[in-house]
Design a protein around this motif. Structure first.
Motif, mmCIF file in Angstrom:
data_model
loop_
_atom_site.group_PDB
_atom_site.id
_atom_site.type_symbol
_atom_site.label_atom_id
_atom_site.label_comp_id
_atom_site.label_asym_id
_atom_site.label_seq_id
_atom_site.Cartn_x
_atom_site.Cartn_y
_atom_site.Cartn_z
ATOM 1 N N ASN A 296 0.824 -1.202 0.000
ATOM 2 C CA ASN A 296 0.000 0.000 0.000
ATOM 3 C C ASN A 296 0.866 1.262 0.000
ATOM 4 O O ASN A 296 0.579 2.220 -0.730
ATOM 5 C CB ASN A 296 -0.933 -0.005 1.214
ATOM 6 N N ARG A 297 1.918 1.260 0.804
ATOM 7 C CA ARG A 297 2.831 2.424 0.828
ATOM 8 C C ARG A 297 3.492 2.622 -0.527
ATOM 9 O O ARG A 297 3.627 3.742 -1.009
ATOM 10 C CB ARG A 297 3.877 2.252 1.929
ATOM 11 N N ARG A 298 3.901 1.528 -1.161
ATOM 12 C CA ARG A 298 4.558 1.633 -2.465
ATOM 13 C C ARG A 298 3.584 2.105 -3.543
ATOM 14 O O ARG A 298 3.948 2.861 -4.431
ATOM 15 C CB ARG A 298 5.192 0.305 -2.866
ATOM 16 N N LEU A 299 2.346 1.636 -3.476
ATOM 17 C CA LEU A 299 1.337 2.115 -4.427
ATOM 18 C C LEU A 299 1.144 3.616 -4.293
ATOM 19 O O LEU A 299 1.061 4.338 -5.287
ATOM 20 C CB LEU A 299 0.009 1.398 -4.221
ATOM 21 N N ARG A 300 1.055 4.090 -3.053
ATOM 22 C CA ARG A 300 0.910 5.529 -2.821
ATOM 23 C C ARG A 300 2.099 6.278 -3.405
ATOM 24 O O ARG A 300 1.933 7.299 -4.077
ATOM 25 C CB ARG A 300 0.799 5.807 -1.322
ATOM 26 N N ASP A 301 3.309 5.783 -3.153
ATOM 27 C CA ASP A 301 4.509 6.418 -3.698
ATOM 28 C C ASP A 301 4.450 6.491 -5.221
ATOM 29 O O ASP A 301 4.793 7.511 -5.826
ATOM 30 C CB ASP A 301 5.773 5.667 -3.275
ATOM 31 N N LEU A 302 4.022 5.399 -5.843
ATOM 32 C CA LEU A 302 3.943 5.348 -7.302
ATOM 33 C C LEU A 302 2.908 6.327 -7.834
ATOM 34 O O LEU A 302 3.164 7.045 -8.802
ATOM 35 C CB LEU A 302 3.629 3.925 -7.770
ATOM 36 N N LEU B 8 4.274 9.801 -7.554
ATOM 37 C CA LEU B 8 5.343 9.977 -8.528
ATOM 38 C C LEU B 8 4.767 10.255 -9.916
ATOM 39 O O LEU B 8 5.175 11.191 -10.604
ATOM 40 C CB LEU B 8 6.226 8.728 -8.553
ATOM 41 N N LEU B 9 3.795 9.455 -10.337
ATOM 42 C CA LEU B 9 3.205 9.642 -11.661
ATOM 43 C C LEU B 9 2.401 10.938 -11.744
ATOM 44 O O LEU B 9 2.341 11.564 -12.808
ATOM 45 C CB LEU B 9 2.340 8.436 -12.032
ATOM 46 N N ARG B 10 1.805 11.362 -10.652
ATOM 47 C CA ARG B 10 1.111 12.663 -10.652
ATOM 48 C C ARG B 10 2.103 13.796 -10.888
ATOM 49 O O ARG B 10 1.808 14.740 -11.606
ATOM 50 C CB ARG B 10 0.372 12.885 -9.330
ATOM 51 N N ARG B 11 3.274 13.693 -10.255
ATOM 52 C CA ARG B 11 4.289 14.742 -10.449
ATOM 53 C C ARG B 11 4.781 14.770 -11.891
ATOM 54 O O ARG B 11 5.045 15.838 -12.435
ATOM 55 C CB ARG B 11 5.456 14.530 -9.490
ATOM 56 N N VAL B 12 4.905 13.610 -12.510
ATOM 57 C CA VAL B 12 5.371 13.540 -13.900
ATOM 58 C C VAL B 12 4.438 14.327 -14.807
ATOM 59 O O VAL B 12 4.866 15.001 -15.734
ATOM 60 C CB VAL B 12 5.465 12.074 -14.378
ATOM 61 N N ASN B 13 3.144 14.259 -14.531
ATOM 62 C CA ASN B 13 2.155 14.912 -15.390
ATOM 63 C C ASN B 13 1.579 16.186 -14.791
ATOM 64 O O ASN B 13 0.529 16.653 -15.225
ATOM 65 C CB ASN B 13 1.024 13.930 -15.710
ATOM 66 N N ALA B 14 2.268 16.756 -13.821
ATOM 67 C CA ALA B 14 1.750 17.956 -13.147
ATOM 68 C C ALA B 14 1.570 19.128 -14.104
ATOM 69 O O ALA B 14 0.732 19.995 -13.864
ATOM 70 C CB ALA B 14 2.671 18.346 -11.992
ATOM 71 N N ASP B 15 2.320 19.156 -15.199
ATOM 72 C CA ASP B 15 2.218 20.279 -16.141
ATOM 73 C C ASP B 15 1.105 20.079 -17.180
ATOM 74 O O ASP B 15 0.889 20.937 -18.027
ATOM 75 C CB ASP B 15 3.550 20.491 -16.854
#
Length: 143
Positions: free
Chosen positions: A15-21, A24-31
């Motif tokens: 669960n912690r790793r899923l949250r991290d992922l 992470l992917l949200r930051r990649v597409n933040a723009d």
């Protein structure tokens, strides 16, 4: 089947790793001009029109929440609404060509980012990630 302490511990770690992922992917597409949730809805429409109620159920939200998402996507020209041919009361949603382009661009950006990270792993770590994928498929298909 009974949940063992080991299974619970693995679930907590996973669960912690899923949250991290996800973060992470949200930051990649933040723009991007659309949110991760909206990208997810576009992905649900990739293979054809869907009922609004089915989308809400798939995404674990109430119909008014999905309606608000679809309103924004429709406003931006990424989806169109329609009616079910067999029941005019049923609202359907379909991806537009612009929506498909947005989905593919967002997905490609995520894949390129992940590919860079995977390329930086050791051979052993890459093999471990690849070996875990079938087990993840089984886990996700269990729900």
């Amino acid at each position: 089947m009974s949940v063992t302490p080991e299974s619970r511990e693995l679930a907590e770690h996973f669960n912690r790793r899923l949250r991290d992922l996800v973060l992470l992917l949200r930051r990649v597409n933040a723009d991007q001009s659309i949110t991760s949730q909206q990208v997810s809805v576009l992905g649900s429409l990739e293979h054809g029109a869907r009922r609004m109620s089915d989308l809400a159920e798939e995404h674990g939200v109430r119909l008014p929440t999905m309606t608000a998402q679809i309103n924004r996507l429709e406003r931006d020209g990424l989806v169109t609404r329609g009616r079910d041919g067999s029941d005019a009361r049923v609202v359907t949603v379909e991806l537009t060509p612009t929506g498909a382009d947005q989905l593919h661009a967002t997905r490609e950006k995520r894949i390129a980012f992940l590919a860079e990270g995977i390329a930086a792993l050791s051979d052993e770590d890459r093999a471990a990630v690849a070996a875990a994928l079938p087990a993840l498929d089984h886990l996700f298909n269990a729900f």
